[in-house]
Structure formats: C-alpha cells, structure tokens
Design a protein around this motif. Sequence first.
Motif: not given
Length: 415
Positions: A290-308, A390-399
């Motif tokens: 994830e980019k937070i204020n231009g800086e990379s943050f590597w989020s490591e999260s446990s699979v939880g609630r289903m996504l849309l 979409p497939a090129n969204d940072p949420l998907i592409a950054g995963k």
Amino acid sequence: MERYGSTHAGTSQGEEAMINRRDVVAQGGAMAGLAMLNSAFAQPGEQVVPWTDQPPSVPPGPIQMPQAMKPGFYWTVATGPLEPDKIIRNLQRWEDMNSWITPNEHFFQIVHYGIPVIDPGTYSLVVTGLVEQPLKLSLDQLKALPRKQVTSTIECSGNRGLPFAISAVGNAEWAGASLAQILQQAKPKKNGTEIVFIGHDAGDEVIRDVTIRSNFGRSMTLDDVMSPNNILCYEMNNAALPAANGFPVRLIVPGWYGVANVKWLKRIEVRDTRYMGRFMARDYVTVREEKINGESFWSESSVGRMLLTSAPARVVKQGDRYRVMGMAWGGPVSRVEVQVDGGTWQTASLDSQKGDFAWRFWSVDWPKPTAGEHSIVSRAFDTNGNVQPPANDPLIAGKKTYWESNGQTARHVRI
Ligand SMILES: Nc1nc2c(c(=O)[nH]1)N[C@H]1C(S)=C(S)[C@@H](COP(=O)(O)O)O[C@H]1N2
Ligand SMILES: [Mo]
C-alpha cells in the motif's frame, strides 16, 4: 488474461448440451423451481455456450506451486509439498452452477488435513478456557436448542487466485444453534476476548525446527462471535452435513471467507491473547503493498470478511439471441454491470432472491454478437458505494499472494 486449454476434469462434451427446465428443477429442487420465475436461469430451449477458457483440472501433487503458495522458510508442512487435488475438491464448471442453492453433492470442499471420521453418537462440543461455565454439548443437546437458519454464500479466499480453482464458491441454507446463545451460557470472563474454534482434523507441521501436531483452528474476536447470524451448524440444505463439509458440526459465520467457517468442530476456547495458528497467521495471510503518503507500507493481514465480487457464469443462446448470466456476492449487492470486448458497461438485471449473505444472480441481453472470440467482464456494486476493483487496481495489482482475489476477471467465448 491467461487462457487454459484443457477441459475441466470429469465433464464431457455431451454434458455441455442443453440445460432444460426439467434438469434445472431436478438439480436444484424447490428453490430452482422458484428461481425459474426469474430471468437469470437458463430458460426452456436455451443452450449453454461453453467458455473457451476452461480451467485446468486441479493438479495432483507434488507440483511446482506458485511462489505465494509455498510455505514460508520458517514454516513447512511436515508431510512435504502440498497436493492440491487432495485439498481442493468437487469444483463445478461455472456453466453447471445453475441453481441459486448449490446442491450438497455439488458443493466445493476444501480439506487441509483430510476428513476426520466422527461418531455422532459420542460426539461432543466443548466450550472451555476463560469462561465461568465450561460446557460440553452432545449433538442431541445442540439440536434441542432453538434452530436458526441462514442462507449464506461461502467462497474460499483462494478462489480465482490459482488457475485451477476458479469455482470454489457455493450457496446453501445452513441450520444449527445460535453461537451467541452458547457463548452467553458459557459466560466469558472479562479478559476473554479471543475465541478460538478448533477442528478435529490435524496434521504435522514444522515451525522453525520443531515438529508439532496441529489441529485446524481459526479465531474471532468476542464481538465478531456475538453476531446473531453465526451458527453452530448441523444441517446443510435440510440434510445432515456431508462428511467433507464438516459432519457432524461446523461453524457458519455469514459474511466471512470460507476459512473462518471451521468444520468438524471439537472445541471452542476463550483466550486472552491473539491466536496465531497456521490458518490465521502463516497461511491465508494476504501480503499487499500500500502507498501511504507516497511511502510503501506492506500490509500483512489475516484473511477475514468476504470482499465484494462477481463472476460471469455462462452465456446462453436461443436461436440467434444471446444472454450472459452470472452471480455477485460478498456484500449487499446493489447493481451489476457487464462489459463485452472492452465496450460500454451495461447494467444487468438482478434476480429477486435475497438474503443478506447470499449471492445474487444477474443477467444481461447480448443482442447481436459477431462471429468470433469475445471477452466478458462483470463488476459488482454494493449499497455502501463499493465497486469490485478492476485487475489493475492497486488493491489487486499490489497484492503479492493469491488469497482475496476479488477483482474483475474476464471470461471468453467463441460465437
Ligand atoms: N476443520 C477444518 N475447517 C475448515 C477447513 C479445513 O480444512 N478444516 N477448510 C476451510 C476452508 S479454507 C474453506 S474455503 C471452507 C470450505 O468449506 P466447504 O469445504 O464446506 O466448502 O472450510 C473451511 N473450514
Ligand atoms: Mo479456503
């Protein structure tokens, strides 16, 4: 979009022929009969046009796993490389997923440590740990409690993250006892904040250099556990749970990815620290940049609630008239749009079946397709203003891991 040439295991060309009203009713029972009143199901006389990008069959292990599926350097499975076809079972072709309720015999199964054999006569579920009143409930005692039903779509969080697993999703009517009621009876102590659900199934794992015998386990916070929708489930579509789906008792937590719905429940343990078992903290962990204020943050999260998300299920034709139909789930779906060959997004009509946690069927007319290859993409919207990325969204592409692949995916047909 990658293409996969081989056909799905266990299907023949002949089965691709027409799906008529009688077949649909026979496969889906009364629910499918009702659903025939809606538009998304194949109507009499309609033929299915099979996807040209069928997934490969689930490979027998050991195989070359995608990097993200390999256990970490400090953690390995003692039995060696994972064998996908022992874990991922009973996948249907999308074209065959034609009833709103998925019949038990066609429901996908994810089995990490094998299927435990449990005698329902001597079965008991224990509630223990930081509670004032530890409990031990037989199957009869569970069934004597008020019966709660919920129709809920379960998707494996690995669905569509691996080329051979693109249909690990199903919708069933689950029945059981209220989880909140049982927790209330057990009276968690003030410091009891983490509720761990432990299955009967176990396997050997090596953590650093220690081999442990580990049961399948997942945890939730007490707050999440107390949701009135959660049940200790003993029935699936009005029948006992099939062995592979958790007989005699499993957890059903509507709105959460499959992995949270612990099968073959043995024990519920109330604790005061985070539970870091394999399926919470080593496996089923999404690694995302994830980019937070231009800086990379590597989020490591446990699979939880289903996504849309949504998926095109199949294309049907009657004479020279074509329709695309599919499903949307993972949130309160408000709209679905469909795009053919990168053109304009068209709003699909949504079927009327509802349930806060159940998928919705949709369909859209495809008036005059030209001969040749076409790509079809769908996207879901929910009532909270979310859109399936979409497939090129940072949420998907950054995963970097394959879980939680809820992005838009293209399917292909030849007209
Ligand atoms: N005890 C136990 N529970 C389990 C599993 C498991 O291997 N063991 N697999 C989980 C995963 S990853 C998924 S996706 C769902 C699948 O539920 P199903 O097999 O009924 O479709 O069960 C979950 N519950
Ligand atoms: Mo899963």
